[in-house]
Design an enzyme around this catalytic site. Sequence first.
Site, PDB file in Angstrom:
ATOM      1  N   SER A 270       0.865  -1.185   0.000  1.00 35.64           N
ATOM      2  CA  SER A 270       0.000   0.000   0.000  1.00 35.64           C
ATOM      3  C   SER A 270       0.898   1.231   0.000  1.00 35.64           C
ATOM      4  O   SER A 270       2.086   1.146   0.364  1.00 35.64           O
ATOM      5  CB  SER A 270      -0.848   0.002   1.282  1.00 35.64           C
ATOM      6  OG  SER A 270      -1.499   1.239   1.460  1.00 35.64           O
TER       7      SER A 270
ATOM      8  N   TYR B 248      -2.443  -1.208  10.403  1.00 35.32           N
ATOM      9  CA  TYR B 248      -2.356  -1.343   8.945  1.00 35.32           C
ATOM     10  C   TYR B 248      -1.011  -0.811   8.429  1.00 35.32           C
ATOM     11  O   TYR B 248      -0.328  -1.464   7.643  1.00 35.32           O
ATOM     12  CB  TYR B 248      -3.521  -0.576   8.314  1.00 35.32           C
ATOM     13  CG  TYR B 248      -3.707  -0.765   6.827  1.00 35.32           C
ATOM     14  CD1 TYR B 248      -4.428  -1.847   6.322  1.00 35.32           C
ATOM     15  CD2 TYR B 248      -3.173   0.140   5.911  1.00 35.32           C
ATOM     16  CE1 TYR B 248      -4.619  -2.009   4.956  1.00 35.32           C
ATOM     17  CE2 TYR B 248      -3.358  -0.018   4.552  1.00 35.32           C
ATOM     18  CZ  TYR B 248      -4.085  -1.092   4.072  1.00 35.32           C
ATOM     19  OH  TYR B 248      -4.276  -1.248   2.710  1.00 35.32           O
TER      20      TYR B 248
END
Length: 260
Positions: free
Chosen positions: A142, A155
Amino acid sequence: MSTRKTAIVTGSTSGIGLAIAEAFAREGCNVVLNSFSDTPADHAIAERLATAHKTEAVYLKADMSKGAECRTLVAEAAKRFGSVDILVNNAGIQHVAPVDAFPTDKWDAIIAINLTSAFHTIAAALPLMKQAGGGRIINIASAHGLVASAYKSAYVSAKHGIMGLTKTVALEVAQQNITCNAICPGYVLTPLVEAQIPDQMKAHNMDRDTVVREVMLDRQPTKEFVTVEQIAATAVFLASDAAAQINGTHISVDGGWTAQ
Ligand code: NAD
């Protein structure tokens, strides 16, 4: 035994994973779809891809929060198709909360699914790839593997972690015709992102449109969501011969987010 290449895509019943699985099916690969459920709808996705792209596709249930199931997924795929040539670690979840209020069970689940699962699938796939004389590992990281955002401690930690795992694996197998790379998407409008919108609305006290414009796409200079097809095409490229010397790195597909 099939002579086609076999691609496993974890977490591939929706969003980015499904698009990647479909792209590899279109390329003529055998495709292994995965999630943690086992419904007729899951198996129907595999049937649809096989029929549409005249290849073989199977849905295998495995919970990526459980190490043993990650390893069994790879073993079952190899049993079914004879090899594992492409492994895409895509399964991922999100939870948004300030770090001092972050639920421990959410932290553990995010680290397990978004990071530790890739350790297990890679560990299970590498002996098969070495034996076959090569392979491709693609980790869906990401922009949050490169930069942080508030309220996403687990995350961001998991995604930074998978960048380290990507580089380490790449070094370990560089001379065995195996590459390991990451893709770092910016915001892609998938169910995972849709699910974040109510939490972001609460955290920022904003309405939906304002969250999308000012929180999500605020950092994406193109002011457009990335599409799942753009991520899938990048994965196909990383698995191609043209990408044989791309190893231990990442490709950002983030509309310029991490250029800032
Ligand atoms: P999504 O929610 O649409 O899909 C996630 C998939 O993972 C689903 O198929 C789900 O069933 C599966 N999954 C969830 N928990 C699982 C488990 N325990 N075991 C097996 N499968 C499980 O999400 P998405 O947006 O397509 O995200 C896919 C990946 O891309 C994730 O790793 C995510 O972090 C990453 N990513 C997404 C974006 C984005 O904007 N959507 C941006 C950057 C990175």
